[in-house]
Design a protein around this motif. Structure first.
Motif, PDB file in Angstrom:
ATOM      1  N   ASP A 199       0.015  -4.224   4.765  1.00 30.20           N
ATOM      2  CA  ASP A 199       1.062  -3.466   5.450  1.00 30.20           C
ATOM      3  C   ASP A 199       2.128  -2.937   4.500  1.00 30.20           C
ATOM      4  O   ASP A 199       3.141  -2.406   4.937  1.00 30.20           O
ATOM      5  CB  ASP A 199       1.722  -4.325   6.531  1.00 30.20           C
ATOM      6  CG  ASP A 199       2.477  -5.512   5.951  1.00 30.20           C
ATOM      7  OD1 ASP A 199       2.129  -5.945   4.826  1.00 30.20           O
ATOM      8  OD2 ASP A 199       3.412  -6.017   6.609  1.00 30.20           O
ATOM      9  N   ILE A 200       1.898  -3.057   3.183  1.00 25.21           N
ATOM     10  CA  ILE A 200       2.849  -2.545   2.193  1.00 25.21           C
ATOM     11  C   ILE A 200       2.507  -1.086   1.900  1.00 25.21           C
ATOM     12  O   ILE A 200       1.425  -0.804   1.359  1.00 25.21           O
ATOM     13  CB  ILE A 200       2.808  -3.371   0.894  1.00 25.21           C
ATOM     14  CG1 ILE A 200       3.186  -4.829   1.186  1.00 25.21           C
ATOM     15  CG2 ILE A 200       3.741  -2.779  -0.153  1.00 25.21           C
ATOM     16  CD1 ILE A 200       3.072  -5.744  -0.020  1.00 25.21           C
ATOM     17  N   PRO A 201       3.363  -0.154   2.228  1.00 28.57           N
ATOM     18  CA  PRO A 201       3.067   1.268   1.984  1.00 28.57           C
ATOM     19  C   PRO A 201       2.772   1.530   0.507  1.00 28.57           C
ATOM     20  O   PRO A 201       3.573   1.186  -0.365  1.00 28.57           O
ATOM     21  CB  PRO A 201       4.344   1.981   2.435  1.00 28.57           C
ATOM     22  CG  PRO A 201       4.983   1.037   3.410  1.00 28.57           C
ATOM     23  CD  PRO A 201       4.675  -0.333   2.889  1.00 28.57           C
ATOM     24  N   GLY A 202       1.638   2.103   0.238  1.00 26.07           N
ATOM     25  CA  GLY A 202       1.276   2.432  -1.141  1.00 26.07           C
ATOM     26  C   GLY A 202       0.832   1.247  -1.975  1.00 26.07           C
ATOM     27  O   GLY A 202       0.537   1.402  -3.161  1.00 26.07           O
ATOM     28  N   GLY A 203       0.770   0.078  -1.355  1.00 27.49           N
ATOM     29  CA  GLY A 203       0.370  -1.107  -2.102  1.00 27.49           C
ATOM     30  C   GLY A 203      -1.127  -1.144  -2.338  1.00 27.49           C
ATOM     31  O   GLY A 203      -1.918  -0.771  -1.469  1.00 27.49           O
ATOM     32  N   THR A 204      -1.518  -1.597  -3.522  1.00 26.63           N
ATOM     33  CA  THR A 204      -2.935  -1.653  -3.885  1.00 26.63           C
ATOM     34  C   THR A 204      -3.268  -2.987  -4.532  1.00 26.63           C
ATOM     35  O   THR A 204      -2.496  -3.503  -5.341  1.00 26.63           O
ATOM     36  CB  THR A 204      -3.296  -0.532  -4.879  1.00 26.63           C
ATOM     37  OG1 THR A 204      -2.996   0.743  -4.300  1.00 26.63           O
ATOM     38  CG2 THR A 204      -4.777  -0.578  -5.247  1.00 26.63           C
ATOM     39  N   VAL A 205      -4.411  -3.528  -4.164  1.00 27.99           N
ATOM     40  CA  VAL A 205      -4.965  -4.706  -4.821  1.00 27.99           C
ATOM     41  C   VAL A 205      -6.219  -4.265  -5.544  1.00 27.99           C
ATOM     42  O   VAL A 205      -7.102  -3.627  -4.949  1.00 27.99           O
ATOM     43  CB  VAL A 205      -5.290  -5.818  -3.817  1.00 27.99           C
ATOM     44  CG1 VAL A 205      -5.946  -7.001  -4.519  1.00 27.99           C
ATOM     45  CG2 VAL A 205      -4.033  -6.262  -3.081  1.00 27.99           C
ATOM     46  N   THR A 206      -6.303  -4.575  -6.827  1.00 27.73           N
ATOM     47  CA  THR A 206      -7.465  -4.213  -7.632  1.00 27.73           C
ATOM     48  C   THR A 206      -8.168  -5.477  -8.093  1.00 27.73           C
ATOM     49  O   THR A 206      -7.579  -6.308  -8.793  1.00 27.73           O
ATOM     50  CB  THR A 206      -7.057  -3.377  -8.856  1.00 27.73           C
ATOM     51  OG1 THR A 206      -6.349  -2.209  -8.426  1.00 27.73           O
ATOM     52  CG2 THR A 206      -8.279  -2.965  -9.655  1.00 27.73           C
ATOM     53  N   GLY A 207      -9.417  -5.644  -7.681  1.00 29.22           N
ATOM     54  CA  GLY A 207     -10.220  -6.776  -8.115  1.00 29.22           C
ATOM     55  C   GLY A 207     -11.209  -6.327  -9.181  1.00 29.22           C
ATOM     56  O   GLY A 207     -11.961  -5.375  -8.969  1.00 29.22           O
TER      57      GLY A 207
END
Length: 243
Positions: free
Chosen positions: A92-100
């Motif tokens: 729900d974080i605008p523009g937030g990204t998690v990269t694995g």
């Protein structure tokens, strides 16, 4: 319910020790306990994923909620538990990204296995549009990396040399108020030397948890460090209680 094939080493060493220390139960492994619904209403149980990281979920969710990170990097995906936890918490974080990032082929310490297609399938089940998976070598990916990182989780190969290289290659991208997490600082098996590197870190605050094979926390933000210490009674300050 699908349970992936795990190496005998995993069942003979990792799973029994999780039961012994109380961080995994038969009910969690076989039946699961926490369903995570995606936006389409499809339920997928993240807790069914075999992982030595399950005990750190509460802290990870709190950390994401507190920091509101724009970029999280998870070095070492394996079956995806920690990666999914971060992505679910940050969705729900605008523009937030998690990269694995992972080669998705295992290693001699945890066992050789191809997990990419299974992780990708679970990612789609969870409809995690904020999660990107990169199949590649940590060092090679770092050469093309250009974004700042708010939370960096290092959980790849656990030799001293590998952890040292991962930190050297990736810590330069961590923002001034960012945080670096090191899993497996408290592992009783030969060859796990994360704690050796963690002990040598200087120039920042070092906190740690001992459960679920330990989680080292390295950061420059004193206010965040104190907030962590005041929020979690089972976290230790390395300068006060060296490990």
């Amino acid at each position: 319910m699908y349970i992936p094939k795990i190496t005998m080493k995993y069942f003979n060493e990792i799973i029994p020790s999780l039961f012994f220390y109380g961080y995994l139960s038969i009910a969690t492994l076989v039946c699961g306990s926490a369903l995570n619904a995606n936006e389409n209403g499809v339920n997928f149980n993240v807790e069914n994923i075999p992982s030595a990281w399950t005990g750190h979920r509460q802290f990870a969710e709190w950390l994401v909620d507190t920091m509101r990170p724009k970029q999280i990097v998870d070095l070492g995906v394996d079956y995806g538990y920690s990666t999914f936890v971060f992505a679910i918490a940050a969705r729900d974080i605008p523009g937030g990204t998690v990269t694995g990032i992972d080669l998705f082929q295992g290693d001699p310490q945890t066992g050789i296995r191809d997990t990419y297609n299974q992780v990708l399938s679970w990612k789609n089940d969870l409809n995690l549009t904020n999660l990107e998976l990169i199949q590649g070598d940590f060092y090679d990916v770092s050469l093309a990396w250009e974004k700042g990182i708010d939370i960096l989780h290092i959980d790849g190969y656990h030799s001293y040399e590998a952890v040292s290289q991962d930190f050297s290659n990736w810590s330069r991208f961590v923002n001034a108020n960012g945080i670096v997490l090191f899993h497996d600082i408290n592992v009783p098996f030969p060859g796990y030397q994360v704690i050796k590197f963690f002990r040598e870190l200087t120039g920042g605050r070092r906190l740690y948890f001992l459960h679920s094979y330990g989680l080292g926390i390295y950061l420059q933000d004193d206010a965040l460090a104190e907030l962590i210490l005041n929020t979690f009674p089972n976290v230790y300050d390395f300068d006060v209680s060296p490990f």
